[in-house]
Design an enzyme around this catalytic site. Structure first.
Site, PDB file in Angstrom:
ATOM      1  N   ASN A   1       0.868  -1.179   0.000  1.00  0.00           N
ATOM      2  CA  ASN A   1       0.000   0.000   0.000  1.00  0.00           C
ATOM      3  C   ASN A   1       0.904   1.228   0.000  1.00  0.00           C
ATOM      4  O   ASN A   1       1.518   1.537   1.012  1.00  0.00           O
ATOM      5  CB  ASN A   1      -0.883  -0.040   1.258  1.00  0.00           C
ATOM      6  CG  ASN A   1      -1.650   1.256   1.464  1.00  0.00           C
ATOM      7  OD1 ASN A   1      -1.796   2.063   0.545  1.00  0.00           O
ATOM      8  ND2 ASN A   1      -2.153   1.453   2.684  1.00  0.00           N
ATOM      9  N   TRP A   2       0.963   1.892  -1.126  1.00  0.00           N
ATOM     10  CA  TRP A   2       1.874   3.038  -1.254  1.00  0.00           C
ATOM     11  C   TRP A   2       1.306   4.313  -0.630  1.00  0.00           C
ATOM     12  O   TRP A   2       1.998   5.329  -0.564  1.00  0.00           O
ATOM     13  CB  TRP A   2       2.212   3.275  -2.732  1.00  0.00           C
ATOM     14  CG  TRP A   2       3.293   2.359  -3.236  1.00  0.00           C
ATOM     15  CD1 TRP A   2       3.674   1.159  -2.705  1.00  0.00           C
ATOM     16  CD2 TRP A   2       4.138   2.571  -4.369  1.00  0.00           C
ATOM     17  NE1 TRP A   2       4.699   0.612  -3.441  1.00  0.00           N
ATOM     18  CE2 TRP A   2       5.003   1.462  -4.475  1.00  0.00           C
ATOM     19  CE3 TRP A   2       4.243   3.586  -5.319  1.00  0.00           C
ATOM     20  CZ2 TRP A   2       5.965   1.340  -5.474  1.00  0.00           C
ATOM     21  CZ3 TRP A   2       5.200   3.460  -6.320  1.00  0.00           C
ATOM     22  CH2 TRP A   2       6.049   2.358  -6.395  1.00  0.00           C
ATOM     23  N   LYS A   3       0.037   4.269  -0.245  1.00  0.00           N
ATOM     24  CA  LYS A   3      -0.612   5.462   0.351  1.00  0.00           C
ATOM     25  C   LYS A   3      -0.418   6.671  -0.565  1.00  0.00           C
ATOM     26  O   LYS A   3      -0.412   6.507  -1.784  1.00  0.00           O
ATOM     27  CB  LYS A   3      -0.072   5.719   1.765  1.00  0.00           C
ATOM     28  CG  LYS A   3      -0.007   4.447   2.604  1.00  0.00           C
ATOM     29  CD  LYS A   3       0.292   4.712   4.033  1.00  0.00           C
ATOM     30  CE  LYS A   3       0.499   3.394   4.755  1.00  0.00           C
ATOM     31  NZ  LYS A   3       0.404   3.494   6.175  1.00  0.00           N
TER      32      LYS A   3
ATOM     33  N   HIS B   1      -9.316   1.191   5.110  1.00  0.00           N
ATOM     34  CA  HIS B   1      -8.022   1.364   5.775  1.00  0.00           C
ATOM     35  C   HIS B   1      -8.200   2.314   6.958  1.00  0.00           C
ATOM     36  O   HIS B   1      -8.984   3.265   6.890  1.00  0.00           O
ATOM     37  CB  HIS B   1      -6.994   1.926   4.782  1.00  0.00           C
ATOM     38  CG  HIS B   1      -5.598   1.873   5.316  1.00  0.00           C
ATOM     39  ND1 HIS B   1      -5.113   2.787   6.222  1.00  0.00           N
ATOM     40  CD2 HIS B   1      -4.591   0.989   5.084  1.00  0.00           C
ATOM     41  CE1 HIS B   1      -3.868   2.462   6.524  1.00  0.00           C
ATOM     42  NE2 HIS B   1      -3.523   1.378   5.852  1.00  0.00           N
TER      43      HIS B   1
ATOM     44  N   GLU C   1      -6.502   4.653   8.012  1.00  0.00           N
ATOM     45  CA  GLU C   1      -6.232   6.071   7.722  1.00  0.00           C
ATOM     46  C   GLU C   1      -7.453   6.730   7.091  1.00  0.00           C
ATOM     47  O   GLU C   1      -7.696   7.918   7.290  1.00  0.00           O
ATOM     48  CB  GLU C   1      -4.978   6.195   6.837  1.00  0.00           C
ATOM     49  CG  GLU C   1      -3.726   5.913   7.661  1.00  0.00           C
ATOM     50  CD  GLU C   1      -2.536   5.392   6.870  1.00  0.00           C
ATOM     51  OE1 GLU C   1      -2.561   5.452   5.629  1.00  0.00           O
ATOM     52  OE2 GLU C   1      -1.588   4.903   7.524  1.00  0.00           O
TER      53      GLU C   1
ATOM     54  N   GLU D   1      -5.154  -5.150  10.583  1.00  0.00           N
ATOM     55  CA  GLU D   1      -4.112  -4.141  10.760  1.00  0.00           C
ATOM     56  C   GLU D   1      -4.349  -3.394  12.070  1.00  0.00           C
ATOM     57  O   GLU D   1      -5.161  -2.454  12.121  1.00  0.00           O
ATOM     58  CB  GLU D   1      -4.153  -3.131   9.611  1.00  0.00           C
ATOM     59  CG  GLU D   1      -3.919  -3.725   8.249  1.00  0.00           C
ATOM     60  CD  GLU D   1      -3.309  -2.704   7.304  1.00  0.00           C
ATOM     61  OE1 GLU D   1      -2.202  -2.963   6.818  1.00  0.00           O
ATOM     62  OE2 GLU D   1      -3.920  -1.654   7.083  1.00  0.00           O
TER      63      GLU D   1
ATOM     64  N   GLY E   1       2.906   1.918  10.693  1.00  0.00           N
ATOM     65  CA  GLY E   1       3.900   2.971  10.550  1.00  0.00           C
ATOM     66  C   GLY E   1       4.653   3.310  11.823  1.00  0.00           C
ATOM     67  O   GLY E   1       5.344   4.328  11.891  1.00  0.00           O
TER      68      GLY E   1
ATOM     69  N   SER F   1       3.675  -2.515  10.176  1.00  0.00           N
ATOM     70  CA  SER F   1       5.125  -2.576  10.393  1.00  0.00           C
ATOM     71  C   SER F   1       5.755  -3.903   9.983  1.00  0.00           C
ATOM     72  O   SER F   1       6.713  -4.366  10.622  1.00  0.00           O
ATOM     73  CB  SER F   1       5.474  -2.229  11.852  1.00  0.00           C
ATOM     74  OG  SER F   1       5.128  -0.880  12.119  1.00  0.00           O
TER      75      SER F   1
ATOM     76  N   GLY G   1       2.899  -1.242   4.201  1.00  0.00           N
ATOM     77  CA  GLY G   1       2.949   0.179   3.853  1.00  0.00           C
ATOM     78  C   GLY G   1       4.366   0.606   3.503  1.00  0.00           C
ATOM     79  O   GLY G   1       4.866   0.375   2.399  1.00  0.00           O
ATOM     80  N   GLY G   2       5.054   1.217   4.470  1.00  0.00           N
ATOM     81  CA  GLY G   2       6.375   1.818   4.249  1.00  0.00           C
ATOM     82  C   GLY G   2       7.365   0.915   3.534  1.00  0.00           C
ATOM     83  O   GLY G   2       8.079   1.356   2.628  1.00  0.00           O
TER      84      GLY G   2
HETATM   85  C1  PEP Z   1      -0.579   0.053   6.068  1.00  0.00           C
HETATM   86  O1  PEP Z   1      -0.726   1.256   6.071  1.00  0.00           O
HETATM   87  O2  PEP Z   1      -1.427  -0.673   5.516  1.00  0.00           O
HETATM   88  C2  PEP Z   1       0.600  -0.493   6.724  1.00  0.00           C
HETATM   89  C3  PEP Z   1       0.585  -1.745   7.057  1.00  0.00           C
HETATM   90  O3  PEP Z   1       1.642   0.376   6.938  1.00  0.00           O
HETATM   91  P1  PEP Z   1       3.120   0.008   7.529  1.00  0.00           P
HETATM   92  O4  PEP Z   1       3.537  -1.278   6.898  1.00  0.00           O
HETATM   93  O5  PEP Z   1       3.969   1.160   7.129  1.00  0.00           O
HETATM   94  O6  PEP Z   1       2.954  -0.132   8.995  1.00  0.00           O
END
Ligand code: PEP
Length: 253
Positions: A11-13, A98, A100, A168, A174, A214, A235-236
């Site tokens: 997920n590049w957000k 999500h 966010e 999640e 993050g 994470s 994500g990241g």
């Molecule tokens: C996400 O936003 O779906 C996520 C899992 O982010 P991260 O891996 O950066 O925690």
């Protein structure tokens, strides 16, 4: 051995310009040279990159997904994008609910359910996110919150083919923090039993359950080996091909 093919989805957000095509190109090239069998791979870039990435990956095994959609097909909804538009751009799946979006846009389980149905209407797979906040966790409410989200955000027509659930924990996204493998197992086992009870053993038992929060190369093997964890939403660590490959490689036999 699980009969479910795992999925590692990035997920590049709100990250990525056209030049980031180099990263997905590098990812595709590496997977071609050194394939990791038995795992599906997806990148969900911002909406602006869905079409160019889908075109770039059309002869490739990497799928492209969207990050959100409006429940309706079209209309006077400035700034929104429909599931049909994402399908038309080459997406095969859409992330809905999500945390966010729940936090930044006040999305409710009812709206997320509508978005999941819109995703199916467009012929795509809905990746429906659930997960508790730190406060809810500290009150011991994790399973209650996740069960309520599953009940209200996952529509009745969910099947093993049209739906993926991503657990999640909001506090793990993050932050570099992750639950213990015991905690991940407890929540994923509970999600599985809720889904089997509601959708039957074929659909509830066959739906992919991703863990997200994470995930990185150094913890992926441990997290991905937990029973009822059928992949990751990342994500990241999905933004750079090398980092993401490190996670995908945890499925190397
Ligand atoms: C996400 O936003 O779906 C996520 C899992 O982010 P991260 O891996 O950066 O925690």
């Amino acid at each position: 051995m699980s009969r479910i093919t795992p999925l590692v989805a990035g997920n590049w957000k709100m990250n990525g310009m056209r030049e980031q095509a180099a990263e997905i190109g590098k990812l595709a090239e590496s997977l071609e040279k050194d394939p990791v069998d038995g795992v599906d791979v997806m990148i969900c870039p911002p909406a602006t990159l869905v079409m160019p990435f889908a075109e770039l990956m059309k002869d490739n095994r990497i799928e492209i997904g969207g990050q959100d959609c409006h429940p309706l097909v079209s209309g006077a909804h400035t700034g929104d994008i429909s599931a049909e538009m994402l399908a038309d751009s080459g997406a095969t799946a859409i992330i809905v609910g999500h945390s966010e979006r729940r936090a930044d846009h006040g999305e409710t389980d009812a709206l997320i359910s509508e978005k999941a149905q819109a995703t199916w209407r467009a012929g795509l797979v809905a990746i429906i996110c659930v997960g508790e906040t730190n406060g809810q966790r500290s009150y011991g409410l994790t399973l209650d919150v996740v069960r309520r989200q599953l009940k209200n955000a996952v529509p009745d027509g969910a099947t093993a083919q049209n739906t993926i659930i991503a657990y999640e924990p909001v506090w793990a996204i993050g932050t570099g923090l992750t639950p213990t493998v015991e905690d991940v197992k407890k929540v994923h086992d509970d999600i599985r039993s809720v889904l089997v009870e509601r959708f039957g053993s074929e659909n509830g038992g066959g739906m992919r359950l991703l863990y997200g929060g994470s995930v990185k190369a150094s913890n992926a093997a441990e997290l991905m080996s937990v029973e009822n964890v059928d992949g990751a939403l990342v994500g990241g660590a999905s933004l750079k091909a090398d980092d993401f490959l490190g996670i995908i490689n945890s499925y190397k036999s």
